[in-house]
Design a protein around this motif. Structure first.
Motif, PDB file in Angstrom:
ATOM      1  N   VAL A 118      39.001  46.443  26.207  1.00  0.00           N
ATOM      2  CA  VAL A 118      37.541  46.615  26.190  1.00  0.00           C
ATOM      3  C   VAL A 118      37.173  48.010  25.690  1.00  0.00           C
ATOM      4  O   VAL A 118      36.240  48.188  24.892  1.00  0.00           O
ATOM      5  CB  VAL A 118      36.956  46.348  27.592  1.00  0.00           C
ATOM      6  N   LYS A 119      37.907  49.016  26.139  1.00  0.00           N
ATOM      7  CA  LYS A 119      37.623  50.397  25.717  1.00  0.00           C
ATOM      8  C   LYS A 119      37.830  50.569  24.213  1.00  0.00           C
ATOM      9  O   LYS A 119      37.135  51.360  23.566  1.00  0.00           O
ATOM     10  CB  LYS A 119      38.515  51.380  26.485  1.00  0.00           C
ATOM     11  N   ALA A 120      38.771  49.822  23.648  1.00  0.00           N
ATOM     12  CA  ALA A 120      39.084  49.966  22.226  1.00  0.00           C
ATOM     13  C   ALA A 120      38.085  49.246  21.324  1.00  0.00           C
ATOM     14  O   ALA A 120      38.040  49.487  20.119  1.00  0.00           O
ATOM     15  CB  ALA A 120      40.490  49.432  21.956  1.00  0.00           C
ATOM     16  N   SER A 121      37.283  48.379  21.888  1.00  0.00           N
ATOM     17  CA  SER A 121      36.345  47.589  21.079  1.00  0.00           C
ATOM     18  C   SER A 121      35.221  48.457  20.514  1.00  0.00           C
ATOM     19  O   SER A 121      34.767  49.411  21.152  1.00  0.00           O
ATOM     20  CB  SER A 121      35.737  46.472  21.931  1.00  0.00           C
ATOM     21  N   GLN A 122      34.779  48.111  19.326  1.00  0.00           N
ATOM     22  CA  GLN A 122      33.645  48.800  18.692  1.00  0.00           C
ATOM     23  C   GLN A 122      32.331  48.043  18.915  1.00  0.00           C
ATOM     24  O   GLN A 122      31.313  48.372  18.298  1.00  0.00           O
ATOM     25  CB  GLN A 122      33.899  48.931  17.182  1.00  0.00           C
ATOM     26  N   ALA A 123      32.346  47.034  19.793  1.00  0.00           N
ATOM     27  CA  ALA A 123      31.160  46.207  20.017  1.00  0.00           C
ATOM     28  C   ALA A 123      30.031  47.011  20.657  1.00  0.00           C
ATOM     29  O   ALA A 123      30.273  47.956  21.420  1.00  0.00           O
ATOM     30  CB  ALA A 123      31.512  45.015  20.901  1.00  0.00           C
ATOM     31  N   ASP A 124      28.788  46.632  20.326  1.00  0.00           N
ATOM     32  CA  ASP A 124      27.605  47.254  20.925  1.00  0.00           C
ATOM     33  C   ASP A 124      27.272  46.633  22.280  1.00  0.00           C
ATOM     34  O   ASP A 124      26.696  47.281  23.150  1.00  0.00           O
ATOM     35  CB  ASP A 124      26.387  47.073  20.006  1.00  0.00           C
ATOM     36  N   VAL A 125      27.590  45.342  22.416  1.00  0.00           N
ATOM     37  CA  VAL A 125      27.314  44.598  23.649  1.00  0.00           C
ATOM     38  C   VAL A 125      28.607  43.952  24.122  1.00  0.00           C
ATOM     39  O   VAL A 125      29.272  43.249  23.351  1.00  0.00           O
ATOM     40  CB  VAL A 125      26.242  43.510  23.434  1.00  0.00           C
ATOM     41  N   ILE A 126      28.975  44.192  25.365  1.00  0.00           N
ATOM     42  CA  ILE A 126      30.201  43.626  25.943  1.00  0.00           C
ATOM     43  C   ILE A 126      29.811  42.690  27.083  1.00  0.00           C
ATOM     44  O   ILE A 126      29.007  43.041  27.951  1.00  0.00           O
ATOM     45  CB  ILE A 126      31.134  44.737  26.444  1.00  0.00           C
ATOM     46  N   LEU A 127      30.382  41.491  27.060  1.00  0.00           N
ATOM     47  CA  LEU A 127      30.128  40.491  28.095  1.00  0.00           C
ATOM     48  C   LEU A 127      31.421  40.146  28.804  1.00  0.00           C
ATOM     49  O   LEU A 127      32.461  39.994  28.156  1.00  0.00           O
ATOM     50  CB  LEU A 127      29.575  39.196  27.480  1.00  0.00           C
ATOM     51  N   THR A 128      31.380  40.016  30.123  1.00  0.00           N
ATOM     52  CA  THR A 128      32.454  39.341  30.852  1.00  0.00           C
ATOM     53  C   THR A 128      31.867  38.051  31.411  1.00  0.00           C
ATOM     54  O   THR A 128      30.768  38.059  31.990  1.00  0.00           O
ATOM     55  CB  THR A 128      33.032  40.212  31.979  1.00  0.00           C
ATOM     56  N   ILE A 129      32.583  36.943  31.193  1.00  0.00           N
ATOM     57  CA  ILE A 129      32.048  35.618  31.502  1.00  0.00           C
ATOM     58  C   ILE A 129      33.100  34.815  32.259  1.00  0.00           C
ATOM     59  O   ILE A 129      34.275  34.817  31.900  1.00  0.00           O
ATOM     60  CB  ILE A 129      31.678  34.844  30.212  1.00  0.00           C
ATOM     61  N   GLY A 130      32.666  34.084  33.306  1.00  0.00           N
ATOM     62  CA  GLY A 130      33.576  33.177  34.001  1.00  0.00           C
ATOM     63  C   GLY A 130      33.314  33.130  35.493  1.00  0.00           C
ATOM     64  O   GLY A 130      32.690  34.037  36.055  1.00  0.00           O
ATOM     65  N   ALA A 131      33.803  32.060  36.136  1.00  0.00           N
ATOM     66  CA  ALA A 131      33.554  31.831  37.560  1.00  0.00           C
ATOM     67  C   ALA A 131      34.763  32.151  38.426  1.00  0.00           C
ATOM     68  O   ALA A 131      34.730  31.925  39.632  1.00  0.00           O
ATOM     69  CB  ALA A 131      33.139  30.368  37.779  1.00  0.00           C
ATOM     70  N   GLY A 132      35.827  32.674  37.836  1.00  0.00           N
ATOM     71  CA  GLY A 132      37.018  32.992  38.613  1.00  0.00           C
ATOM     72  C   GLY A 132      36.957  34.392  39.190  1.00  0.00           C
ATOM     73  O   GLY A 132      35.897  34.866  39.609  1.00  0.00           O
ATOM     74  N   ASP A 133      38.109  35.084  39.177  1.00  0.00           N
ATOM     75  CA  ASP A 133      38.133  36.429  39.761  1.00  0.00           C
ATOM     76  C   ASP A 133      37.852  37.523  38.731  1.00  0.00           C
ATOM     77  O   ASP A 133      38.049  38.707  39.010  1.00  0.00           O
ATOM     78  CB  ASP A 133      39.465  36.692  40.461  1.00  0.00           C
ATOM     79  N   ILE A 134      37.345  37.143  37.567  1.00  0.00           N
ATOM     80  CA  ILE A 134      36.973  38.143  36.565  1.00  0.00           C
ATOM     81  C   ILE A 134      35.882  39.066  37.106  1.00  0.00           C
ATOM     82  O   ILE A 134      35.793  40.226  36.722  1.00  0.00           O
ATOM     83  CB  ILE A 134      36.527  37.468  35.242  1.00  0.00           C
ATOM     84  N   GLY A 135      35.065  38.556  38.028  1.00  0.00           N
ATOM     85  CA  GLY A 135      34.023  39.384  38.631  1.00  0.00           C
ATOM     86  C   GLY A 135      34.575  40.591  39.359  1.00  0.00           C
ATOM     87  O   GLY A 135      33.882  41.608  39.505  1.00  0.00           O
ATOM     88  N   GLU A 136      35.836  40.492  39.816  1.00  0.00           N
ATOM     89  CA  GLU A 136      36.446  41.610  40.525  1.00  0.00           C
ATOM     90  C   GLU A 136      36.844  42.751  39.576  1.00  0.00           C
ATOM     91  O   GLU A 136      37.181  43.850  40.026  1.00  0.00           O
ATOM     92  CB  GLU A 136      37.665  41.121  41.303  1.00  0.00           C
ATOM     93  N   GLN A 137      36.811  42.474  38.255  1.00  0.00           N
ATOM     94  CA  GLN A 137      37.156  43.496  37.268  1.00  0.00           C
ATOM     95  C   GLN A 137      35.947  44.333  36.840  1.00  0.00           C
ATOM     96  O   GLN A 137      36.081  45.322  36.125  1.00  0.00           O
ATOM     97  CB  GLN A 137      37.767  42.827  36.026  1.00  0.00           C
ATOM     98  N   VAL A 138      34.750  43.896  37.260  1.00  0.00           N
ATOM     99  CA  VAL A 138      33.519  44.507  36.743  1.00  0.00           C
ATOM    100  C   VAL A 138      33.448  46.006  37.044  1.00  0.00           C
ATOM    101  O   VAL A 138      33.130  46.824  36.167  1.00  0.00           O
ATOM    102  CB  VAL A 138      32.282  43.772  37.299  1.00  0.00           C
ATOM    103  N   LYS A 139      33.733  46.383  38.285  1.00  0.00           N
ATOM    104  CA  LYS A 139      33.655  47.802  38.648  1.00  0.00           C
ATOM    105  C   LYS A 139      34.582  48.651  37.790  1.00  0.00           C
ATOM    106  O   LYS A 139      34.216  49.739  37.327  1.00  0.00           O
ATOM    107  CB  LYS A 139      34.002  47.991  40.132  1.00  0.00           C
ATOM    108  N   ASN A 140      35.806  48.149  37.562  1.00  0.00           N
ATOM    109  CA  ASN A 140      36.775  48.902  36.763  1.00  0.00           C
ATOM    110  C   ASN A 140      36.336  49.020  35.305  1.00  0.00           C
ATOM    111  O   ASN A 140      36.499  50.066  34.678  1.00  0.00           O
ATOM    112  CB  ASN A 140      38.149  48.237  36.839  1.00  0.00           C
ATOM    113  N   ILE A 141      35.786  47.922  34.776  1.00  0.00           N
ATOM    114  CA  ILE A 141      35.325  47.942  33.382  1.00  0.00           C
ATOM    115  C   ILE A 141      34.145  48.904  33.255  1.00  0.00           C
ATOM    116  O   ILE A 141      34.100  49.713  32.303  1.00  0.00           O
ATOM    117  CB  ILE A 141      34.925  46.522  32.929  1.00  0.00           C
TER     118      ILE A 141
END
Length: 450
Positions: free
Chosen positions: A419-442
């Motif tokens: 994610v840090k390496a991406s040149q995107a202007d808008v970054i999305l995390t999507i899904g109903a699993g445990d990806i939500g637990e990564q939000v703080k770190n991202i």
């Protein structure tokens, strides 16, 4: 069952979003509440902070601490718990009253004025909007939410017990335990085919739900659905409809035509036409209940959303980071529409964690089509939840179907650097699993914090 005779309520799966709302409800009503869950989470920590004991080991020996007895204890479990769960087996074999979460909701709502929100998409947001409207209108309401409301930092809105607002969940046919006074159906797209087998069975269950309304009850359906009721839609010839949509500083401003009046210049701050539709049906149900128009408008303007439903975590001129619970192709399409409407011309990276092997198998081509719309796609392994693997159904298989050339499959340990390496202007995390637990770190990594 008379809930007044119950002193203890024990939850198996107390950390679930719907289960924890019930736990909070019973705790607020003076019951002794306790429970088990598989792992500690922010939700279980919140329950413990309220004084609700929670443990994390499936062991009958732990139950001695809670002084439970079969005469005045109610045991509530979620269908996500396996049938051979030791505590569940013990309670079933020891004379306890053991009910599913949906059955408890049925008991709570049967003696109240009930407003129920059904549909394969939009339930949680619509329910939280409706609960917020009713609270702002000072209705004596209890609203059980399938997510954490940003306005109340809770999945329970408690302002009285005469009226209930609930999600009518089609999973496991749970919504057939309800008998609402006012209900809506937001959508009937195929989903939960591991339960229903095919789309026709799912559609039949929605027809069955429509027949559960109390006498003189009112049913709303989104325009175009094959069920009779009051209709609603955006820029549609419907009983309730939205017109003259403008966007000013990220806020929707619009008019609503009701059967009796036109409400002008309403404001709503959640992006996406799907959220406008959710706001419209919540407004329509509140109008039919009898809420004052001025208070409804005030509530819509002050509504802040639900955590993990298009939740902004970074909102700068040079970078936007949004997290969303979308786990069905139509929900991903809705997120895509919202992002493109709010950020035209921007480069968008979507990080997606598929949820369930069966859902990935059943909608693989649709998932591929919805994800291909983004400029860059990062895929994680499938989150299994309650399921065992299905041969051939993997994220590698799904990745091959995605038409976008700028795509990659990575492990969660590689996510931050990717994610840090991406040149995107808008970054999305999507899904109903445990990806939500990564939000703080991202968020931490993208904020360039040390």
């Amino acid at each position: 069952m008379n809930l007044d005779s119950i002193h203890n309520v024990y939850f198996i799966g107390i950390g679930g979003i719907g289960m924890s709302a019930l736990a909070r409800y019973f705790h607020a009503n003076g019951k002794r509440v306790s429970g088990y869950d598989k792992t500690p989470t922010d939700i279980t920590e919140g329950l413990i902070d309220l004084g609700i004991p929670v443990h994390f080991e499936d062991s009958v020996a732990n139950l001695d601490d809670y002084l439970l007895n079969s005469t005045n204890t109610l045991v509530v479990y979620t269908p996500a718990v396996p049938k051979d769960h030791k505590e569940l087996v013990y309670f079933n074999n020891s004379g306890y009253r053991v009910l599913k979460r949906s059955q408890i909701l049925g008991l709570i709502t049967e003696n109240t004025f009930c407003l129920a929100v059904a549909g394969t998409h939009g339930k949680t947001t619509t329910t939280s909007i409706l609960g917020h409207i009713m609270r702002v209108c000072d209705v004596p309401v209890t609203a059980f939410l399938g997510g954490i409301s940003e306005n109340y930092n809770s999945n329970l809105i408690l302002n009285g017990t005469d009226v209930t607002v609930v999600e009518a969940d089609e999973f496991d046919r749970s919504f057939l335990t309800l008998s609402p006074n006012i209900a809506c159906i937001t959508s009937m797209d195929a989903d939960h085919l591991d339960i229903y087998g095919d789309a026709s069975e799912l559609e039949k269950s929605f027809h069955d739900f429509a027949h559960k309304l109390k006498e003189e009850g009112k049913l709303f359906v989104k325009k175009g659905l094959p069920i009779k009721g009051l209709t609603y839609g955006i820029e549609e010839d419907s009983d309730y409809s939205i017109h003259n949509i403008k966007i000013e500083n990220g806020t929707y401003i619009f008019d609503v035509k009701t059967p009796k009046i036109i409400l002008e210049n309403l404001e709503f701050n959640l992006p996406g036409r799907h959220n406008l539709s959710n706001a419209l049906i919540a407004l329509a149900m509140a109008v039919e209940y009898g809420c004052p128009h001025q208070q409804i408008a005030k509530a819509l303007a002050s509504y802040q959303g639900v955590k993990r439903r298009f939740s902004y975590h970074i909102k700068r001129d040079d970078l936007v980071y949004i997290d969303d619970y979308a786990h069905h192709p139509q929900e991903i399409n809705a997120v895509h529409q919202a992002v493109r409407e709010m950020y035209p011309g921007k480069q968008v990276l979507a990080v997606f964690q598929p949820h369930l092997f069966s859902r990935t198998r059943d909608f693989a081509d649709d998932f591929a089509a919805s994800l291909s719309q983004f400029d860059e796609v990062v895929l994680l392994d499938i989150y299994p939840a309650r399921e065992l693997p299905i041969e051939g159904v993997t994220s590698t298989w799904l990745l091959e179907k995605i038409g976008n050339k700028n795509k990659v499959l990575i492990s969660k340990s590689e996510l931050i650097n990717k994610v840090k390496a991406s040149q995107a202007d808008v970054i999305l995390t999507i899904g109903a699993g445990d990806i939500g637990e990564q939000v703080k770190n991202i968020k931490h990594a993208l904020s360039h914090e040390d």
